[in-house]
Design a protein around this motif. Structure first.
Motif, PDB file in Angstrom:
ATOM      1  N   ASN A 188       0.829  -1.204   0.000  1.00 31.40           N
ATOM      2  CA  ASN A 188       0.000   0.000   0.000  1.00 31.40           C
ATOM      3  C   ASN A 188       0.863   1.254   0.000  1.00 31.40           C
ATOM      4  N   ALA A 189       1.979   1.210   0.728  1.00 27.91           N
ATOM      5  CA  ALA A 189       2.877   2.359   0.774  1.00 27.91           C
ATOM      6  C   ALA A 189       3.490   2.623  -0.600  1.00 27.91           C
ATOM      7  N   ILE A 190       3.763   1.566  -1.364  1.00 27.83           N
ATOM      8  CA  ILE A 190       4.285   1.726  -2.725  1.00 27.83           C
ATOM      9  C   ILE A 190       3.260   2.463  -3.586  1.00 27.83           C
ATOM     10  N   GLU A 191       1.994   2.094  -3.468  1.00 27.06           N
ATOM     11  CA  GLU A 191       0.941   2.736  -4.260  1.00 27.06           C
ATOM     12  C   GLU A 191       0.826   4.216  -3.912  1.00 27.06           C
ATOM     13  N   VAL A 192       0.886   4.530  -2.625  1.00 28.98           N
ATOM     14  CA  VAL A 192       0.832   5.931  -2.196  1.00 28.98           C
ATOM     15  C   VAL A 192       2.039   6.688  -2.727  1.00 28.98           C
ATOM     16  N   LEU A 193       3.201   6.053  -2.675  1.00 27.45           N
ATOM     17  CA  LEU A 193       4.434   6.668  -3.156  1.00 27.45           C
ATOM     18  C   LEU A 193       4.349   6.975  -4.649  1.00 27.45           C
ATOM     19  N   MET A 194       3.826   6.051  -5.436  1.00 25.39           N
ATOM     20  CA  MET A 194       3.674   6.273  -6.872  1.00 25.39           C
ATOM     21  C   MET A 194       2.719   7.419  -7.150  1.00 25.39           C
ATOM     22  N   SER A 195       1.648   7.485  -6.379  1.00 30.03           N
ATOM     23  CA  SER A 195       0.691   8.574  -6.551  1.00 30.03           C
ATOM     24  C   SER A 195       1.351   9.925  -6.281  1.00 30.03           C
ATOM     25  N   ARG A 196       2.151   9.996  -5.224  1.00 31.67           N
ATOM     26  CA  ARG A 196       2.848  11.242  -4.899  1.00 31.67           C
ATOM     27  C   ARG A 196       3.847  11.613  -5.986  1.00 31.67           C
ATOM     28  N   LEU A 197       4.567  10.620  -6.489  1.00 28.87           N
ATOM     29  CA  LEU A 197       5.570  10.882  -7.514  1.00 28.87           C
ATOM     30  C   LEU A 197       4.910  11.407  -8.787  1.00 28.87           C
ATOM     31  N   ARG A 198       3.792  10.822  -9.162  1.00 25.69           N
ATOM     32  CA  ARG A 198       3.070  11.313 -10.341  1.00 25.69           C
ATOM     33  C   ARG A 198       2.660  12.771 -10.155  1.00 25.69           C
ATOM     34  N   ARG A 199       2.171  13.110  -8.960  1.00 26.55           N
ATOM     35  CA  ARG A 199       1.766  14.497  -8.698  1.00 26.55           C
ATOM     36  C   ARG A 199       2.954  15.448  -8.770  1.00 26.55           C
ATOM     37  N   ARG A 200       4.107  14.999  -8.276  1.00 30.22           N
ATOM     38  CA  ARG A 200       5.304  15.846  -8.310  1.00 30.22           C
ATOM     39  C   ARG A 200       5.730  16.141  -9.749  1.00 30.22           C
ATOM     40  N   LEU A 201       5.593  15.148 -10.611  1.00 30.62           N
ATOM     41  CA  LEU A 201       6.047  15.290 -11.995  1.00 30.62           C
ATOM     42  C   LEU A 201       5.021  15.976 -12.886  1.00 30.62           C
ATOM     43  N   ALA A 202       3.764  15.944 -12.471  1.00 26.30           N
ATOM     44  CA  ALA A 202       2.671  16.430 -13.327  1.00 26.30           C
ATOM     45  C   ALA A 202       2.862  17.862 -13.844  1.00 26.30           C
ATOM     46  N   PRO A 203       3.371  18.823 -13.049  1.00 27.59           N
ATOM     47  CA  PRO A 203       3.498  20.194 -13.561  1.00 27.59           C
ATOM     48  C   PRO A 203       4.572  20.369 -14.630  1.00 27.59           C
ATOM     49  N   TYR A 204       5.393  19.363 -14.862  1.00 25.45           N
ATOM     50  CA  TYR A 204       6.529  19.503 -15.770  1.00 25.45           C
ATOM     51  C   TYR A 204       6.285  18.736 -17.083  1.00 25.45           C
ATOM     52  N   PRO A 205       6.710  19.302 -18.197  1.00 24.36           N
ATOM     53  CA  PRO A 205       6.549  18.622 -19.493  1.00 24.36           C
ATOM     54  C   PRO A 205       7.631  17.555 -19.697  1.00 24.36           C
TER      55      PRO A 205
END
Length: 225
Positions: A188-205
């Motif tokens: 479950n922690a891996i899934e949360v981590l992936m979600s956070r990483l996607r959000r961090r990268l989202a503003p960048y092209p």
């Protein structure tokens, strides 16, 4: 980057551990020679931070064991033994650098970075996918010229995904790699981590996407445009 700290003082393990993790490196911490030898026998480390006065032996035995096995893993000795002859003994045994207690955390990180730059891993190229770049030596992520702010475990996750760009990274492999010594990370922690990483990268092209391959793991792939 994964480091091993060998230090019998629980307080110093906590203090140094916090400093190392804040710098973005994964850390396993043990309190004696036997535990250190077991850790080194089962896990690859990029750097060992080693106290000498350990309850079950001399830390130099750890250094000698590494060099007998032809391991080139750099060793930074952290010790109260400040006499010149003792420093010479440590270096002659195979240690790469010496830092006398008490020490400044900034100097500790600077010496660690210097040793990591000299180690074979520092010769690795910058990891790239799309417009996303990650330097394993500095642990810095960029999109073009912009630095992407990431938490330590997010940086570690991105590095793993980039090393496997275009291929599925198994979820179980992520759990094992991101877990620190005696501290497992849950699915479950891996899934949360992936979600956070996607959000961090989202503003960048970045021209990349992190896809979930259900029941298997995650795939970082390049996208068009």
């Amino acid at each position: 980057m994964r480091l091993l700290l060998v230090e019998d003082s629980a307080r110093l393990r906590d203090l140094v551990g916090e400093t190392i993790r804040m710098a973005g490196w994964r850390l396993d911490a043990v309190g004696g020679v036997e535990e250190a030898q077991e850790a080194l026998a089962t896990t690859h480390y990029d750097l060992v931070l080693l106290d000498l006065g350990l309850p079950d032996g001399d830390g130099l035995d750890v250094v000698r064991g590494l060099r007998r096995s032809r391991s080139s893993t750099p060793v930074l000795v952290l010790t109260a033994r400040g006499a010149v002859d003792e420093r010479i003994a440590g270096l002659d045994a195979g240690a790469d650098d010496y830092l006398t207690k008490p020490f400044n955390n900034g100097e500790l990180l600077a010496r660690a970075r210097a040793l990591l730059r000299r180690a074979p891993v520092s010769a690795e190229p910058v990891l790239e996918a799309g417009a996303l770049r990650f330097d394993p030596a500095t642990q810095e992520a960029r999109c073009g010229e912009e630095v992407i702010a990431l938490a330590p475990r997010e940086r570690a996750t991105l590095e793993i995904l980039l090393r496997n760009a275009g291929r599925v990274t198994p979820k179980r492999g992520l759990e094992e790699t991101l877990s620190e010594y005696d501290e497992e990370i849950s699915p479950n922690a891996i899934e949360v981590l992936m979600s956070r990483l996607r959000r961090r990268l989202a503003p960048y092209p970045t021209r990349t996407a992190i896809e979930t391959v259900r029941g298997v793991g995650y795939l970082l792939r390049e996208t068009e445009g």
